[in-house]
Design a protein around this motif. Structure first.
Motif, short mmCIF file in Angstrom:
data_model
loop_
_atom_site.label_atom_id
_atom_site.label_comp_id
_atom_site.label_asym_id
_atom_site.label_seq_id
_atom_site.Cartn_x
_atom_site.Cartn_y
_atom_site.Cartn_z
N THR A 7 0.80 -1.22 0.00
CA THR A 7 0.00 0.00 0.00
C THR A 7 0.83 1.27 0.00
OG1 THR A 7 -0.17 0.00 2.39
CG2 THR A 7 -1.91 -1.12 1.19
N THR A 8 2.10 1.19 0.39
CA THR A 8 2.90 2.41 0.41
C THR A 8 3.71 2.61 -0.87
OG1 THR A 8 4.71 1.25 1.53
CG2 THR A 8 3.12 2.43 2.92
N THR A 13 -0.59 2.81 -5.35
CA THR A 13 -1.65 3.63 -4.79
C THR A 13 -2.02 4.75 -5.74
OG1 THR A 13 -0.04 5.02 -3.63
CG2 THR A 13 -0.96 3.18 -2.40
N SER A 14 -3.25 5.21 -5.61
CA SER A 14 -3.71 6.34 -6.42
C SER A 14 -3.30 7.64 -5.74
CB SER A 14 -5.24 6.27 -6.55
OG SER A 14 -5.83 6.52 -5.29
N ALA A 15 -3.62 8.74 -6.38
CA ALA A 15 -3.30 10.05 -5.81
C ALA A 15 -4.00 10.26 -4.47
CB ALA A 15 -3.69 11.16 -6.79
N GLN A 16 -5.15 9.61 -4.27
CA GLN A 16 -5.88 9.73 -3.01
C GLN A 16 -5.36 8.76 -1.95
OE1 GLN A 16 -7.56 9.10 -5.99
NE2 GLN A 16 -7.98 11.24 -6.39
N GLY A 17 -4.38 7.92 -2.26
CA GLY A 17 -3.82 6.98 -1.30
C GLY A 17 -4.50 5.63 -1.27
N ALA A 18 -5.50 5.40 -2.13
CA ALA A 18 -6.19 4.11 -2.17
C ALA A 18 -5.40 3.13 -3.03
CB ALA A 18 -7.59 4.28 -2.73
N ILE A 19 -5.49 1.87 -2.71
CA ILE A 19 -4.81 0.83 -3.49
C ILE A 19 -5.48 0.76 -4.87
CG2 ILE A 19 -4.30 -1.62 -3.60
CD1 ILE A 19 -4.60 -1.72 -0.59
N THR A 20 -4.68 0.63 -5.91
CA THR A 20 -5.22 0.55 -7.26
C THR A 20 -5.60 -0.89 -7.61
OG1 THR A 20 -3.07 0.16 -8.28
CG2 THR A 20 -3.75 2.47 -8.00
N GLN A 21 -6.49 -1.03 -8.57
CA GLN A 21 -6.90 -2.33 -9.08
C GLN A 21 -5.69 -3.11 -9.58
OE1 GLN A 21 -10.07 -3.52 -9.07
NE2 GLN A 21 -9.63 -5.43 -10.13
N THR A 22 -4.81 -2.43 -10.29
CA THR A 22 -3.62 -3.09 -10.84
C THR A 22 -2.72 -3.62 -9.73
OG1 THR A 22 -3.67 -1.69 -12.79
CG2 THR A 22 -1.58 -2.76 -12.29
N LEU A 121 -6.77 -0.11 2.52
CA LEU A 121 -7.28 -1.47 2.65
C LEU A 121 -8.33 -1.71 1.58
CD1 LEU A 121 -7.81 -1.71 6.51
CD2 LEU A 121 -5.89 -2.61 5.19
N ALA A 122 -8.41 -2.95 1.11
CA ALA A 122 -9.42 -3.32 0.12
C ALA A 122 -9.92 -4.72 0.42
CB ALA A 122 -8.84 -3.26 -1.28
N ASP A 123 -11.22 -4.94 0.27
CA ASP A 123 -11.81 -6.26 0.44
C ASP A 123 -11.97 -6.88 -0.94
OD1 ASP A 123 -12.01 -5.85 3.15
OD2 ASP A 123 -14.08 -5.15 3.05
N VAL A 124 -11.31 -8.03 -1.14
CA VAL A 124 -11.35 -8.73 -2.42
C VAL A 124 -11.76 -10.17 -2.12
CG1 VAL A 124 -10.02 -9.44 -4.44
CG2 VAL A 124 -9.47 -7.29 -3.28
N PRO A 125 -12.99 -10.57 -2.50
CA PRO A 125 -13.43 -11.93 -2.21
C PRO A 125 -12.75 -12.94 -3.13
CG PRO A 125 -15.07 -10.83 -3.53
CD PRO A 125 -13.99 -9.81 -3.21
N PRO A 126 -12.60 -14.19 -2.66
CA PRO A 126 -12.02 -15.22 -3.53
C PRO A 126 -13.01 -15.57 -4.63
CG PRO A 126 -12.79 -16.19 -1.50
CD PRO A 126 -12.95 -14.69 -1.36
N ARG A 127 -12.51 -15.81 -5.80
CA ARG A 127 -13.34 -16.22 -6.93
C ARG A 127 -12.70 -17.43 -7.60
NH1 ARG A 127 -17.52 -13.86 -5.46
NH2 ARG A 127 -17.82 -11.69 -5.90
#
Length: 146
Positions: A7-8, A13-22, A121-127
């Motif tokens: 995350t760091t 991270t995006s400009a807003q500090g959120a984790i990116t999809q990539t 932080l991001a919640d990613v369910p198993p698929r």
């Protein structure tokens, strides 16, 4: 790589500090590669010390178990120590879950969906991928009992 390092990273991270999809996808690909390449020590670095590692089982054809303390689970470890013990048992051939010769694995990461983002932080369910096991049943699902 720990979650904090993920995350760091400026690329993660995006400009807003959120984790990116990539960055989430790259993390999942890396974790799967570590398992497939049997780089278990590197795989362990993907997890924090307070990780709860839980693989529920199917309670019936349409519902996964929801409480690892009261229902059956395929795997449940309440912290990283359980994962470290499992790797030790695999490495020393003391694991009843390990067959000899060991099977080759290939994890497939598909349909990565972020359910919720909370800053770093991001919640990613198993698929599970839509594959069929050797028995002809959909991967991860037990046969229907009638």
């Amino acid at each position: 790589m720990t979650t904090t390092e993920l995350t760091t990273s400026t690329q993660g991270t995006s400009a807003q500090g959120a984790i990116t999809q990539t960055s989430i996808e790259q993390f999942l690909y890396r974790e799967a590669r570590y398992l497939d390449d049997r780089e278990f020590e590197k795989w362990l670095t993907c997890y924090a010390d307070d990780v709860v590692y839980w693989m529920p089982t199917w309670a019936d054809d349409d519902r996964l178990t929801s409480d690892p303390q009261r229902e059956m689970s395929l795997i449940y470890y309440g912290n990283k120590g359980g994962l470290e013990d499992r790797i030790f048992r695999i490495r020393t051939e003391r694991s009843s879950a390990t067959s000899l010769p060991e099977p080759r694995t290939s994890h497939n990461i598909t349909n990565v969906e972020v359910i919720e983002r909370r800053g770093d932080l991001a919640d990613v369910p198993p698929r599970p991928s839509p594959a069929r096991a050797a028995t002809g049943h959909p991967a991860g699902r037990p046969p229907t009992r009638r």
